[in-house]
Design a protein around this motif. Structure first.
Motif, PDB file in Angstrom:
ATOM      1  N   PRO A 169       0.892  -1.086   0.044  1.00 44.90           N
ATOM      2  CA  PRO A 169       0.051   0.244  -0.294  1.00 44.90           C
ATOM      3  C   PRO A 169       0.935   1.291   0.034  1.00 44.90           C
ATOM      4  CG  PRO A 169       0.156  -0.987   2.292  1.00 44.90           C
ATOM      5  CD  PRO A 169       0.618  -1.971   1.269  1.00 44.90           C
ATOM      6  N   ALA A 170       0.348   2.307  -0.408  1.00 46.88           N
ATOM      7  CA  ALA A 170       0.816   3.661  -0.573  1.00 46.88           C
ATOM      8  C   ALA A 170       1.773   3.869   0.650  1.00 46.88           C
ATOM      9  CB  ALA A 170       0.055   4.790  -1.102  1.00 46.88           C
ATOM     10  N   ALA A 171       0.992   4.093   1.537  1.00 46.32           N
ATOM     11  CA  ALA A 171       1.708   4.715   3.047  1.00 46.32           C
ATOM     12  C   ALA A 171       2.711   3.745   3.511  1.00 46.32           C
ATOM     13  CB  ALA A 171       0.513   4.528   3.947  1.00 46.32           C
ATOM     14  N   GLU A 172       2.593   2.290   3.087  1.00 46.85           N
ATOM     15  CA  GLU A 172       3.905   1.490   3.733  1.00 46.85           C
ATOM     16  C   GLU A 172       4.989   1.890   2.887  1.00 46.85           C
ATOM     17  OE1 GLU A 172       4.956  -3.178   3.853  1.00 46.85           O
ATOM     18  OE2 GLU A 172       2.864  -2.354   4.204  1.00 46.85           O
ATOM     19  N   VAL A 173       4.685   1.864   1.654  1.00 42.98           N
ATOM     20  CA  VAL A 173       5.934   2.145   0.345  1.00 42.98           C
ATOM     21  C   VAL A 173       6.561   3.508   0.693  1.00 42.98           C
ATOM     22  CG1 VAL A 173       6.174   2.743  -2.120  1.00 42.98           C
ATOM     23  CG2 VAL A 173       4.674   0.925  -1.260  1.00 42.98           C
ATOM     24  N   SER A 195       6.752   5.088   3.726  1.00 45.34           N
ATOM     25  CA  SER A 195       7.596   4.861   4.866  1.00 45.34           C
ATOM     26  C   SER A 195       8.826   4.331   4.604  1.00 45.34           C
ATOM     27  CB  SER A 195       6.735   3.986   5.794  1.00 45.34           C
ATOM     28  OG  SER A 195       7.271   3.820   6.913  1.00 45.34           O
ATOM     29  N   GLY A 196       8.841   3.085   3.418  1.00 44.46           N
ATOM     30  CA  GLY A 196      10.380   2.627   3.186  1.00 44.46           C
ATOM     31  C   GLY A 196      10.971   3.770   2.406  1.00 44.46           C
ATOM     32  N   HIS A 197      10.445   4.423   1.589  1.00 44.21           N
ATOM     33  CA  HIS A 197      11.363   5.544   1.179  1.00 44.21           C
ATOM     34  C   HIS A 197      12.037   6.424   2.307  1.00 44.21           C
ATOM     35  CE1 HIS A 197      10.622   4.505  -2.865  1.00 44.21           C
ATOM     36  NE2 HIS A 197       9.329   4.683  -2.988  1.00 44.21           N
ATOM     37  N   LEU A 198      11.133   6.662   3.149  1.00 43.10           N
ATOM     38  CA  LEU A 198      11.630   7.747   4.573  1.00 43.10           C
ATOM     39  C   LEU A 198      12.491   7.137   5.274  1.00 43.10           C
ATOM     40  CD1 LEU A 198       8.254   9.538   5.114  1.00 43.10           C
ATOM     41  CD2 LEU A 198      10.328  10.692   3.736  1.00 43.10           C
ATOM     42  N   TYR A 199      12.213   5.786   5.832  1.00 41.93           N
ATOM     43  CA  TYR A 199      12.993   5.241   6.955  1.00 41.93           C
ATOM     44  C   TYR A 199      13.793   4.040   6.873  1.00 41.93           C
ATOM     45  CZ  TYR A 199       9.328   8.680   8.846  1.00 41.93           C
ATOM     46  OH  TYR A 199       8.916   9.671   9.034  1.00 41.93           O
ATOM     47  N   ARG A 200      13.632   3.339   5.790  1.00 43.98           N
ATOM     48  CA  ARG A 200      14.064   1.869   5.724  1.00 43.98           C
ATOM     49  C   ARG A 200      15.271   1.990   4.697  1.00 43.98           C
ATOM     50  NH1 ARG A 200       8.911  -0.188   5.339  1.00 43.98           N
ATOM     51  NH2 ARG A 200       9.335  -1.098   2.959  1.00 43.98           N
ATOM     52  N   PRO A 201      16.198   1.183   4.995  1.00 40.86           N
ATOM     53  CA  PRO A 201      17.391   1.025   4.030  1.00 40.86           C
ATOM     54  C   PRO A 201      16.941   0.242   2.654  1.00 40.86           C
ATOM     55  CG  PRO A 201      17.969  -0.239   5.669  1.00 40.86           C
ATOM     56  CD  PRO A 201      16.763   0.458   6.375  1.00 40.86           C
ATOM     57  N   PRO A 202      17.331   0.603   1.501  1.00 43.35           N
ATOM     58  CA  PRO A 202      16.825  -0.290   0.283  1.00 43.35           C
ATOM     59  C   PRO A 202      17.568  -1.565   0.521  1.00 43.35           C
ATOM     60  CG  PRO A 202      18.309   1.399  -0.246  1.00 43.35           C
ATOM     61  CD  PRO A 202      17.989   1.741   1.027  1.00 43.35           C
ATOM     62  N   PRO A 203      16.932  -2.788   0.193  1.00 42.17           N
ATOM     63  CA  PRO A 203      17.454  -4.044  -0.027  1.00 42.17           C
ATOM     64  C   PRO A 203      18.383  -4.191  -1.131  1.00 42.17           C
ATOM     65  CG  PRO A 203      15.456  -4.137  -0.913  1.00 42.17           C
ATOM     66  CD  PRO A 203      15.294  -2.685  -0.442  1.00 42.17           C
ATOM     67  N   PRO A 204      19.614  -4.773  -0.818  1.00 41.21           N
ATOM     68  CA  PRO A 204      20.640  -5.001  -1.659  1.00 41.21           C
ATOM     69  C   PRO A 204      19.769  -5.894  -2.588  1.00 41.21           C
ATOM     70  CG  PRO A 204      21.403  -5.663   0.384  1.00 41.21           C
ATOM     71  CD  PRO A 204      19.994  -5.260   0.672  1.00 41.21           C
ATOM     72  N   LEU A 205      20.421  -5.646  -3.973  1.00 44.94           N
ATOM     73  CA  LEU A 205      19.623  -6.385  -5.185  1.00 44.94           C
ATOM     74  C   LEU A 205      19.826  -7.646  -5.318  1.00 44.94           C
ATOM     75  CD1 LEU A 205      20.162  -3.254  -5.938  1.00 44.94           C
ATOM     76  CD2 LEU A 205      19.815  -3.856  -8.351  1.00 44.94           C
ATOM     77  N   ARG A 206      21.073  -8.363  -4.900  1.00 42.17           N
ATOM     78  CA  ARG A 206      21.306  -9.563  -4.772  1.00 42.17           C
ATOM     79  C   ARG A 206      20.730 -10.399  -3.605  1.00 42.17           C
ATOM     80  NH1 ARG A 206      27.728  -9.190  -6.392  1.00 42.17           N
ATOM     81  NH2 ARG A 206      27.578  -7.279  -5.212  1.00 42.17           N
ATOM     82  N   GLN A 207      20.355  -9.799  -2.991  1.00 45.44           N
ATOM     83  CA  GLN A 207      19.394 -10.410  -1.734  1.00 45.44           C
ATOM     84  C   GLN A 207      18.229 -10.945  -2.199  1.00 45.44           C
ATOM     85  OE1 GLN A 207      19.502  -8.518   2.290  1.00 45.44           O
ATOM     86  NE2 GLN A 207      17.417  -8.481   2.178  1.00 45.44           N
ATOM     87  N   LEU A 208      17.593  -9.968  -3.190  1.00 45.79           N
ATOM     88  CA  LEU A 208      16.188 -10.077  -3.756  1.00 45.79           C
ATOM     89  C   LEU A 208      16.374 -11.250  -4.694  1.00 45.79           C
ATOM     90  CD1 LEU A 208      14.878  -6.545  -3.890  1.00 45.79           C
ATOM     91  CD2 LEU A 208      14.325  -8.305  -2.263  1.00 45.79           C
ATOM     92  N   ARG A 209      17.391 -11.279  -5.558  1.00 51.92           N
ATOM     93  CA  ARG A 209      17.784 -12.178  -6.589  1.00 51.92           C
ATOM     94  C   ARG A 209      18.999 -12.898  -6.589  1.00 51.92           C
ATOM     95  NH1 ARG A 209      16.712 -10.675 -12.440  1.00 51.92           N
ATOM     96  NH2 ARG A 209      16.872 -12.630 -12.623  1.00 51.92           N
ATOM     97  N   PRO A 210      19.278 -13.818  -5.464  1.00 48.02           N
ATOM     98  CA  PRO A 210      20.748 -14.334  -5.326  1.00 48.02           C
ATOM     99  C   PRO A 210      21.232 -14.777  -6.431  1.00 48.02           C
ATOM    100  CG  PRO A 210      19.198 -14.983  -3.699  1.00 48.02           C
ATOM    101  CD  PRO A 210      18.255 -14.425  -4.904  1.00 48.02           C
ATOM    102  N   GLN A 211      20.397 -15.279  -7.341  1.00 47.78           N
ATOM    103  CA  GLN A 211      21.112 -15.837  -8.712  1.00 47.78           C
ATOM    104  C   GLN A 211      21.437 -14.864  -9.954  1.00 47.78           C
ATOM    105  OE1 GLN A 211      17.854 -15.583  -7.906  1.00 47.78           O
ATOM    106  NE2 GLN A 211      16.640 -15.417  -9.888  1.00 47.78           N
ATOM    107  N   LEU A 212      21.081 -13.622  -9.420  1.00 53.53           N
ATOM    108  CA  LEU A 212      21.415 -12.583 -10.539  1.00 53.53           C
ATOM    109  C   LEU A 212      22.980 -12.359 -10.534  1.00 53.53           C
ATOM    110  CD1 LEU A 212      20.134 -10.257 -12.118  1.00 53.53           C
ATOM    111  CD2 LEU A 212      20.060  -8.806 -10.068  1.00 53.53           C
ATOM    112  N   GLN A 213      23.391 -12.531 -11.804  1.00 54.11           N
ATOM    113  CA  GLN A 213      24.723 -12.232 -12.055  1.00 54.11           C
ATOM    114  C   GLN A 213      25.100 -10.548 -12.157  1.00 54.11           C
ATOM    115  OE1 GLN A 213      27.119 -14.469 -11.954  1.00 54.11           O
ATOM    116  NE2 GLN A 213      25.714 -15.876 -11.376  1.00 54.11           N
ATOM    117  N   LEU A 214      25.048  -9.971 -10.984  1.00 60.26           N
ATOM    118  CA  LEU A 214      25.168  -8.695 -11.073  1.00 60.26           C
ATOM    119  C   LEU A 214      26.424  -7.921 -10.813  1.00 60.26           C
ATOM    120  CD1 LEU A 214      22.992  -5.862 -11.313  1.00 60.26           C
ATOM    121  CD2 LEU A 214      22.970  -6.099  -8.911  1.00 60.26           C
TER     122      LEU A 214
END
Length: 432
Positions: A226-230, A232-251
């Protein structure tokens, strides 16, 4: 489709735009395909929603933003042809772009291959450079506002709806109204937009990083609802590392580092401008060491990979002269030879005689032991100057100084001919 947009079909707005069909609807208005009477030109006509047009100060902001947008001339930005008001309805006539939005492409294809995502975002950054130079901040950069006009294997982008988010709210504030509508798109909004603070071009860099995060992993950093939760993430939470979301990603580590740098919570913690991000982005697929480990102040050199994969020859626009400013040394001849070999029309020149108005791009190659940065910045600052590319030592500090000084692109030496030709081809497309 609501009855109101369909009811407008067949009308001629302001006596010059005949509405043919509905192309789409969004939070700000309805987009029609229309024929411009007298010119037989088909345009995309955006008619703003009544609640937008009637908000306090909306007409003045719309006229101011539309006038500014009409000054943006870049092949990657949808051109603004006309704007006006008809019976209280505000409208904007833009270039009719045929293609598919990145939103539709990623919905169908899922995450994009690294090279495709980098190429698309680098082209968007070229447009942002031109817009930010005019003081235009997009404020609503998202996949639905980027159109692909070519095949996914060789994409060409068009960025839509520059500056229109400012019309909704003069402070560019993101607000959730009683009806649940958000002035902005939460998944791609910078923290300063979420707080309702004034924004500059670094807010667009944050939004672009959200898009790149989605193209590589399949989702924006903090989801979409939902919009409020999203928000809140922009304001307060660190962005998740990309390879944490897709471990198989050759990044590449440098690519992930760049995305996370652009997602910094405070604008001053992000890269300085779109030029710097574009330069780093183009380098992310082939660096020998991560750029995040290169101390900027020391200008640590990077070694090129011993065996880089062959790069495709760029499409060369014919008949567009490229000036090569020769200061002597073997590299000058090497640059001219590399460009001529793939079909560029090369015109040698010297520091004493540089006909800037005759060139579509200018490549400067310094003599051995000479720093040509000051010369390149001086030439690039002239009103008649084409995009200026500077060749020089493979040093990150020098590269950054060059981009900050107004240089279009930097070409590291020793020379990589395919890379040189790609950069010059992009410069020619930008000038056209």
């Amino acid at each position: 489709m609501s009855p109101e947009p369909a009811a407008r079909l067949g009308r001629t707005l302001a006596g010059r735009f005949h509405l043919l069909r509905v192309l789409g609807q969004g939070g700000m208005g309805t987009v029609y395909e229309a024929e411009q009477v007298g010119l037989s030109r088909h345009v995309a006509l955006k008619v703003l929603h009544p609640h937008v047009a009637s908000s306090p100060g909306a007409v003045e902001r719309f006229q101011r933003e539309a006038t500014l947008m009409a000054r943006l001339h870049h092949p990657g930005a949808a051109h603004v042809y006309d704007f006006g008001q008809d019976g209280g309805e505000l409208f904007l006539a833009m270039e009719r772009v045929h293609g598919e939005t990145l939103e539709a492409v990623t919905f169908r294809e899922g995450p994009l291959p690294n090279p495709v995502a980098v190429d698309v975002m680098a082209q968007v950054l070229e447009v942002l450079e031109a817009a930010h130079a005019l003081g235009i901040v997009h404020r609503d950069l998202k996949p639905a506002n980027v159109m692909l006009t070519g095949e996914l294997s060789s994409p060409r982008v068009k960025v839509l709806d520059f500056g229109l988010a400012q019309v909704v709210d003069g402070s560019a504030q993101a607000r959730i109204t009683a009806s649940g509508m958000v002035h902005g798109t939460p998944a791609y909004m910078s923290p300063e937009q979420c707080r309702g603070e004034p924004v500059d071009g670094r807010a667009d860099l944050y939004s672009l990083a959200c898009m790149l995060h989605e193209f590589l992993t399949g989702q924006p950093p903090f989801g979409q609802t939902p919009a409020a939760e999203v928000m809140s993430g922009h304001l307060y939470r660190p962005p998740p590392p990309l390879r944490q979301l897709r471990p198989q990603l050759q990044l590449p580590q440098a690519l992930e580092a760049l995305v996370l740098d652009c997602l910094a919570k405070r604008p001053e913690q992000r890269p300085e401008n779109a030029q710097v991000v574009r330069l780093r982005l183009r380098q992310t697929l082939t660096p020998a060491i991560p750029l995040s480990q290169v101390p900027r102040g020391e200008g640590k050199k990077k070694e090129r990979p011993a065996s880089a994969p062959p790069s495709p020859t760029p499409e060369v626009p014919s008949g567009l002269p490229v000036g090569v400013l020769e200061e002597g040394g073997s590299f000058s001849m090497e640059v001219g030879t590399a460009l001529a070999a793939v079909g560029f029309r090369v015109v040698p020149c010297t520091e004493k005689e540089v006909p800037l108005g005759d060139f579509r791009a200018l490549v400067i190659v310094p003599a051995p032991g000479r720093d040509a940065l000051a010369l390149a910045c001086r030439l690039a600052s002239r009103p008649e100057a084409p995009p200026v590319l500077l060749c020089g030592e493979d040093d990150l500090t020098v590269m950054t100084r060059a981009i900050e000084g107004g240089i279009y692109d930097y070409v590291p030496l020793p020379l990589d001919p395919p890379e040189l030709c790609r950069k010059v081809a992009r410069a020619l497309r930008a000038r056209r």
